[in-house]
Design a protein around this motif. Structure first.
Motif, PDB file in Angstrom:
ATOM      1  N   PRO A 184     -30.278   2.906  27.567  1.00  0.00           N
ATOM      2  CA  PRO A 184     -29.090   3.314  28.327  1.00  0.00           C
ATOM      3  C   PRO A 184     -27.899   2.372  28.143  1.00  0.00           C
ATOM      4  CG  PRO A 184     -31.025   3.407  29.719  1.00  0.00           C
ATOM      5  CD  PRO A 184     -31.449   2.733  28.456  1.00  0.00           C
ATOM      6  N   CYS A 185     -28.132   1.219  27.555  1.00  0.00           N
ATOM      7  CA  CYS A 185     -27.020   0.276  27.306  1.00  0.00           C
ATOM      8  C   CYS A 185     -26.302   0.576  26.001  1.00  0.00           C
ATOM      9  CB  CYS A 185     -27.524  -1.161  27.241  1.00  0.00           C
ATOM     10  SG  CYS A 185     -28.096  -1.774  28.802  1.00  0.00           S
ATOM     11  N   THR A 186     -26.752   1.569  25.251  1.00  0.00           N
ATOM     12  CA  THR A 186     -26.117   1.758  23.938  1.00  0.00           C
ATOM     13  C   THR A 186     -24.636   2.121  24.074  1.00  0.00           C
ATOM     14  OG1 THR A 186     -27.114   3.942  23.893  1.00  0.00           O
ATOM     15  CG2 THR A 186     -28.147   2.264  22.499  1.00  0.00           C
ATOM     16  N   SER A 187     -24.273   2.874  25.121  1.00  0.00           N
ATOM     17  CA  SER A 187     -22.849   3.214  25.236  1.00  0.00           C
ATOM     18  C   SER A 187     -22.026   1.967  25.569  1.00  0.00           C
ATOM     19  CB  SER A 187     -22.607   4.316  26.268  1.00  0.00           C
ATOM     20  OG  SER A 187     -21.270   4.748  26.155  1.00  0.00           O
ATOM     21  N   ALA A 188     -22.589   1.115  26.437  1.00  0.00           N
ATOM     22  CA  ALA A 188     -21.884  -0.137  26.746  1.00  0.00           C
ATOM     23  C   ALA A 188     -21.785  -1.000  25.488  1.00  0.00           C
ATOM     24  CB  ALA A 188     -22.615  -0.894  27.857  1.00  0.00           C
ATOM     25  N   ALA A 189     -22.828  -0.968  24.667  1.00  0.00           N
ATOM     26  CA  ALA A 189     -22.815  -1.762  23.436  1.00  0.00           C
ATOM     27  C   ALA A 189     -21.762  -1.214  22.465  1.00  0.00           C
ATOM     28  CB  ALA A 189     -24.200  -1.750  22.794  1.00  0.00           C
ATOM     29  N   ALA A 190     -21.671   0.098  22.394  1.00  0.00           N
ATOM     30  CA  ALA A 190     -20.657   0.708  21.516  1.00  0.00           C
ATOM     31  C   ALA A 190     -19.261   0.346  22.018  1.00  0.00           C
ATOM     32  CB  ALA A 190     -20.839   2.219  21.490  1.00  0.00           C
ATOM     33  N   ASP A 210     -44.304   3.402  17.177  1.00  0.00           N
ATOM     34  CA  ASP A 210     -43.104   2.765  16.634  1.00  0.00           C
ATOM     35  C   ASP A 210     -42.561   1.825  17.712  1.00  0.00           C
ATOM     36  OD1 ASP A 210     -40.736   2.058  15.469  1.00  0.00           O
ATOM     37  OD2 ASP A 210     -40.351   4.068  14.673  1.00  0.00           O
ATOM     38  N   TYR A 211     -42.453   0.558  17.372  1.00  0.00           N
ATOM     39  CA  TYR A 211     -42.012  -0.423  18.361  1.00  0.00           C
ATOM     40  C   TYR A 211     -40.526  -0.764  18.224  1.00  0.00           C
ATOM     41  CZ  TYR A 211     -47.038  -1.211  18.596  1.00  0.00           C
ATOM     42  OH  TYR A 211     -48.377  -1.040  18.739  1.00  0.00           O
ATOM     43  N   ASP A 212     -39.899  -0.269  17.155  1.00  0.00           N
ATOM     44  CA  ASP A 212     -38.582  -0.802  16.793  1.00  0.00           C
ATOM     45  C   ASP A 212     -37.414   0.143  17.064  1.00  0.00           C
ATOM     46  OD1 ASP A 212     -40.036  -2.912  15.905  1.00  0.00           O
ATOM     47  OD2 ASP A 212     -39.945  -2.356  13.780  1.00  0.00           O
ATOM     48  N   ASN A 213     -37.661   1.226  17.797  1.00  0.00           N
ATOM     49  CA  ASN A 213     -36.579   2.212  17.967  1.00  0.00           C
ATOM     50  C   ASN A 213     -35.318   1.628  18.600  1.00  0.00           C
ATOM     51  OD1 ASN A 213     -39.170   4.445  18.490  1.00  0.00           O
ATOM     52  ND2 ASN A 213     -37.644   4.745  16.896  1.00  0.00           N
ATOM     53  N   ALA A 214     -35.478   0.758  19.590  1.00  0.00           N
ATOM     54  CA  ALA A 214     -34.273   0.207  20.236  1.00  0.00           C
ATOM     55  C   ALA A 214     -33.529  -0.696  19.253  1.00  0.00           C
ATOM     56  CB  ALA A 214     -34.632  -0.555  21.507  1.00  0.00           C
ATOM     57  N   LEU A 215     -34.279  -1.502  18.503  1.00  0.00           N
ATOM     58  CA  LEU A 215     -33.625  -2.366  17.502  1.00  0.00           C
ATOM     59  C   LEU A 215     -32.829  -1.497  16.532  1.00  0.00           C
ATOM     60  CD1 LEU A 215     -36.630  -4.762  16.761  1.00  0.00           C
ATOM     61  CD2 LEU A 215     -34.452  -5.459  17.766  1.00  0.00           C
ATOM     62  N   GLU A 216     -33.448  -0.378  16.118  1.00  0.00           N
ATOM     63  CA  GLU A 216     -32.761   0.497  15.160  1.00  0.00           C
ATOM     64  C   GLU A 216     -31.547   1.174  15.791  1.00  0.00           C
ATOM     65  OE1 GLU A 216     -35.981   2.937  13.835  1.00  0.00           O
ATOM     66  OE2 GLU A 216     -36.875   1.251  12.725  1.00  0.00           O
ATOM     67  N   ALA A 217     -31.682   1.553  17.058  1.00  0.00           N
ATOM     68  CA  ALA A 217     -30.568   2.238  17.726  1.00  0.00           C
ATOM     69  C   ALA A 217     -29.349   1.317  17.823  1.00  0.00           C
ATOM     70  CB  ALA A 217     -30.987   2.704  19.117  1.00  0.00           C
ATOM     71  N   PHE A 218     -29.572   0.085  18.241  1.00  0.00           N
ATOM     72  CA  PHE A 218     -28.439  -0.843  18.359  1.00  0.00           C
ATOM     73  C   PHE A 218     -27.910  -1.218  16.970  1.00  0.00           C
ATOM     74  CE2 PHE A 218     -30.145  -1.141  22.598  1.00  0.00           C
ATOM     75  CZ  PHE A 218     -29.020  -1.339  23.383  1.00  0.00           C
ATOM     76  N   SER A 219     -28.843  -1.334  16.035  1.00  0.00           N
ATOM     77  CA  SER A 219     -28.440  -1.652  14.661  1.00  0.00           C
ATOM     78  C   SER A 219     -27.543  -0.547  14.099  1.00  0.00           C
ATOM     79  CB  SER A 219     -29.708  -1.816  13.832  1.00  0.00           C
ATOM     80  OG  SER A 219     -29.391  -1.951  12.506  1.00  0.00           O
ATOM     81  N   ALA A 220     -27.841   0.681  14.480  1.00  0.00           N
ATOM     82  CA  ALA A 220     -27.033   1.813  13.996  1.00  0.00           C
ATOM     83  C   ALA A 220     -25.589   1.733  14.491  1.00  0.00           C
ATOM     84  CB  ALA A 220     -27.669   3.134  14.426  1.00  0.00           C
ATOM     85  N   LEU A 221     -25.354   0.955  15.552  1.00  0.00           N
ATOM     86  CA  LEU A 221     -23.984   0.792  16.054  1.00  0.00           C
ATOM     87  C   LEU A 221     -23.242  -0.293  15.283  1.00  0.00           C
ATOM     88  CD1 LEU A 221     -24.709   0.835  19.907  1.00  0.00           C
ATOM     89  CD2 LEU A 221     -24.122   2.765  18.437  1.00  0.00           C
ATOM     90  N   GLN A 277     -18.289  -9.935  18.934  1.00  0.00           N
ATOM     91  CA  GLN A 277     -19.053  -8.702  18.794  1.00  0.00           C
ATOM     92  C   GLN A 277     -20.340  -8.827  19.604  1.00  0.00           C
ATOM     93  OE1 GLN A 277     -18.631  -5.569  16.798  1.00  0.00           O
ATOM     94  NE2 GLN A 277     -16.654  -6.341  17.438  1.00  0.00           N
ATOM     95  N   PRO A 278     -20.864  -7.694  20.084  1.00  0.00           N
ATOM     96  CA  PRO A 278     -22.113  -7.765  20.839  1.00  0.00           C
ATOM     97  C   PRO A 278     -23.316  -7.967  19.912  1.00  0.00           C
ATOM     98  CG  PRO A 278     -21.441  -5.486  20.570  1.00  0.00           C
ATOM     99  CD  PRO A 278     -20.327  -6.322  19.999  1.00  0.00           C
ATOM    100  N   VAL A 279     -24.405  -8.470  20.478  1.00  0.00           N
ATOM    101  CA  VAL A 279     -25.678  -8.597  19.746  1.00  0.00           C
ATOM    102  C   VAL A 279     -26.792  -8.076  20.651  1.00  0.00           C
ATOM    103  CG1 VAL A 279     -24.974 -10.575  18.327  1.00  0.00           C
ATOM    104  CG2 VAL A 279     -25.984 -10.984  20.579  1.00  0.00           C
ATOM    105  N   PHE A 280     -27.900  -7.708  20.045  1.00  0.00           N
ATOM    106  CA  PHE A 280     -29.040  -7.182  20.815  1.00  0.00           C
ATOM    107  C   PHE A 280     -30.274  -8.004  20.468  1.00  0.00           C
ATOM    108  CE2 PHE A 280     -32.677  -4.121  20.981  1.00  0.00           C
ATOM    109  CZ  PHE A 280     -32.703  -3.953  22.357  1.00  0.00           C
ATOM    110  N   ILE A 281     -30.911  -8.554  21.492  1.00  0.00           N
ATOM    111  CA  ILE A 281     -32.057  -9.442  21.251  1.00  0.00           C
ATOM    112  C   ILE A 281     -33.252  -8.985  22.089  1.00  0.00           C
ATOM    113  CG2 ILE A 281     -32.869 -11.838  21.308  1.00  0.00           C
ATOM    114  CD1 ILE A 281     -29.881 -12.691  21.349  1.00  0.00           C
ATOM    115  N   GLU A 282     -34.369  -8.698  21.433  1.00  0.00           N
ATOM    116  CA  GLU A 282     -35.596  -8.379  22.167  1.00  0.00           C
ATOM    117  C   GLU A 282     -36.459  -9.632  22.226  1.00  0.00           C
ATOM    118  OE1 GLU A 282     -37.684  -5.016  20.574  1.00  0.00           O
ATOM    119  OE2 GLU A 282     -36.339  -3.594  21.553  1.00  0.00           O
TER     120      GLU A 282
END
Ligand SMILES: Cc1ncc(C[n+]2csc(CCOP(=O)(O)OP(=O)(O)O)c2C)c(N)n1
Length: 607
Positions: free
Chosen positions: A95-101, A140-151, A186-191
């Motif tokens: 749900p944070c992807t829009s804030a990240a974008a 698949d464990y990496d969907n969130a990493l891929e979603a943020f990476s796609a931004l 720029q934003p970053v995403f860290i798991e």
């Protein structure tokens, strides 16, 4: 083998946990707060980061949902320089992807931290919160990493040691990724795998200050030549000006160099729409914001009729439609011939700093510029908002400008996307202690951010007021009913935080901006909805104000009230009641569509 056997007992005794290291890094970058929502994958992170009685750690502010946590972290990045958001795995981070974008678009260094499965859990069984079609044979464990990476963001899942006793560099990786956010805005995403939070990591030695995080100096050559060129153009000019863009928003050093330069040589300055709120529009040299035909100030007349040389600083590389008068061709600076463009290509705009430092060493004589007389806005009902006029979008800015002119304490405006956003460009803003007196996401344009943003502003203003009681700044949200209903669950936090806010609720019962038809989808409210009962539940005050004078009286009263104050304005979704900005935009669109009357009217306006 253990660390002790590898590097010795003393080294091993020194090792912090990853959680401790993260806490240290967040504090180094100025983070005292994290906005977030918990969950099982985040529980260890919360335990490790949460502030303790001794004032160590980071204070975690719970948000109403993850998107709001992300938006509040964006506001934090806008006013504190860096933002931090904490969520659980997938259900929390996605749900944070829009804030990240938004953060990508608005150049905000926001660190999105998400809990993740333990390294020991991976590849064992399918884990809850992962995306898992029912016929799937693998997890698949990496969907969130891929979603943020796609931004277009830098993403990483921290890793522990691979073999017992081998180095664990997770703390260092965390520092490097956060530093990258800081340097590049720029934003970053860290798991963070939940079993790594309390694992020992190699200690890191932080630089002595943020200044020393190895960003290098300006490596763009030719500064001297650029300075010479600007000087020779200044020599030829009678009425130069500075045109300032939003890339200045994180660079206090550059902002103050530019103002020093402007003041020393008496050169006036205006900002782009997106840089609104960065400078005091009451300052004698400030020409306000400029955006072609959409601007109604005396500054516009001066820019279009007097200015003969423009130094354009830190505006965006790619022209964005709303910032260049919607390509109406009326933005005079956009196509100004005698112009020097200083976009800034170095990290932390060090190239621009070098240029202004160079300019300040030169001895040129000051220009002649007399502060401009105030010009009343066109409200559609004459030029001033008269006391018994109905208050609506057509005169809201003038009404608020009248109030702000009489009040030394700045209002920090938070306009929500919708009609409120457009009307807010005619507000004349004072300089806030926060460095920002007009805050929204003007480029990305996401509705739903005003209350999560206002929460952060109100929290910071409360802190300042506690330290210095003379500071009486006020967070002022301007919002449509559709926008309000997007996010009103965030109101609970104003009550919890005991912060003050004035909300101007422009009620027209529809999603008006962009409305094209009468479909059910545009109906965002119900006539029976009683906003006063809602505000009462949050222990707030409210009143419906119809006339300008009623609005002004109650607005002044709101400033004396603590907690939430809401002013309900019955707004009519009709053309005459629109802000000047929207009337012009609508006229332009009609004329582009070939409507003869609109074409004639537009021609007359732009001749
Ligand atoms: C997240 C998001 N969804 C949808 C939009 C498109 N949008 C822009 S303005 C608007 C309507 C705003 O209505 P309201 O808040 O009632 O204010 P009004 O324009 O009526 O004053 C919509 C749906 C958007 N910008 N952001």
């Amino acid at each position: 083998m253990s660390y002790e056997m590898n590097f010795g007992h003393s080294y091993s005794e020194e090792l912090p946990t990853l959680g401790e290291s993260m806490s240290e890094v967040i504090r180094f970058f100025g983070g005292q707060y994290i906005y977030g929502v918990g969950g099982d994958f985040a529980a260890n992170l919360i335990a490790a980061l949460d502030a303790d009685e001794q004032g160590g750690g980071i204070k975690i502010h719970p948000s109403s949902n993850e998107m709001h946590a992300g938006f509040s972290a964006c506001a934090q990045a806008e006013i504190d320089g860096m933002g931090f958001c904490l969520t659980t795995y997938m259900v929390g981070s996605l749900p944070c992807t829009s804030a990240a974008a938004l953060a990508v678009t608005e150049s905000l260094p926001v660190v999105f931290i998400s809990g993740a499965p333990a390294e020991s859990e991976v590849n064992q069984v399918a884990i809850h919160h992962t995306i898992h079609p029912n016929a799937s044979w693998k997890t698949d464990y990496d969907n969130a990493l891929e979603a943020f990476s796609a931004l277009g963001m830098r993403v990483e899942r921290l890793q522990g040691q691979r073999v017992e006793g081998h180095p664990n560099i997770a703390g260092q990786r965390f520092y490097q990724i956060v530093a990258e956010a800081y340097k590049n805005k720029q934003p970053v995403f860290i798991e963070v795998p939940r079993d790594q939070v309390f694992a020992k990591t190699q200690p890191i030695k932080l630089p002595s200050s943020l200044e020393n995080i190895c960003c290098g100096s300006n490596i763009l050559a030719g500064t001297e030549l650029i300075v010479e060129n600007i000087l020779s153009k200044l020599e030829q000019a009678k009425a130069p000006m500075l045109y300032l863009g939003d890339r200045l928003k994180h660079n206090e050093a550059l902002k103050s160099l530019i103002i020093t330069f402007a003041q020393r040589f008496n050169i006036p300055y205006a900002t782009t729409w997106f840089a609104k709120g960065l400078f005091d529009e009451y300052a004698p040299l400030c020409l306000g914001t400029y955006n072609g035909i959409f601007t109604q100030t005396a500054g516009r007349t001066y820019i279009e009729q007097q200015v003969d040389y423009v130094i354009d600083v830190a505006t965006s590389i790619l022209p964005q439609d709303s910032n260049i008068a919607f390509a109406t061709g009326t933005h005079k600076i956009e196509n100004f011939d005698n112009k020097t463009l200083l976009k800034g290509g170095s990290l932390l705009e060090k190239d621009l700093i070098a240029i202004f430092e160079g300019l300040l060493t030169r001895d040129i004589s000051a220009f002649v510029f007399e502060p401009l007389a105030e010009k009343a806005l066109n409200t559609g009902t004459g030029t001033l908002a008269a006391g018994n006029d109905d208050v609506d979008f057509n005169n809201l800015a003038q009404t608020l400008n009248d109030l702000q002119a009489q009040d030394e304490s700045p209002y920090v405006y938070l306009p929500e996307v919708g009609n409120s956003y457009f009307a807010s460009y005619s507000l004349k803003v004072r300089q806030s202690i926060l460095g920002r007196s007009w805050l929204t996401n003007p480029w990305y344009g996401a509705m739903g951010t005003a209350l999560p943003y206002a929460r952060v502003v109100a929290q910071r203003l409360k802190l300042y007021a506690e330290q210095t009681p003379e500071i009486k700044e006020r967070a002022v949200v301007i919002i449509g009913d559709g926008g309000f209903h997007f996010q009103l669950n965030e109101l609970i936090h104003f009550l919890k935080d005991q912060t003050d806010v004035t909300i101007i609720y422009m009620r027209n019962n529809v999603f008006h901006l962009g409305k094209s038809g009468d479909g059910a989808i545009y109906h965002c409210n119900d006539k029976e909805f009683d906003v006063h009962s809602l505000v009462k539940a949050y222990q707030g005050h409210s009143k419906t104000c119809t006339s300008v004078s009623e609005f002004k009286d109650y607005f002044k009263m709101c400033k004396q009230q603590s907690g939430i104050s809401l002013i309900e304005v019955p707004a009519k979704p009709v053309e005459e009641r629109q802000s000047n900005e929207l009337k012009l935009l609508n006229l332009y669109i009609k004329s582009q569509n070939g409507q003869v009357e609109a074409m004639q009217a537009w021609k007359k306006l732009t001749e």
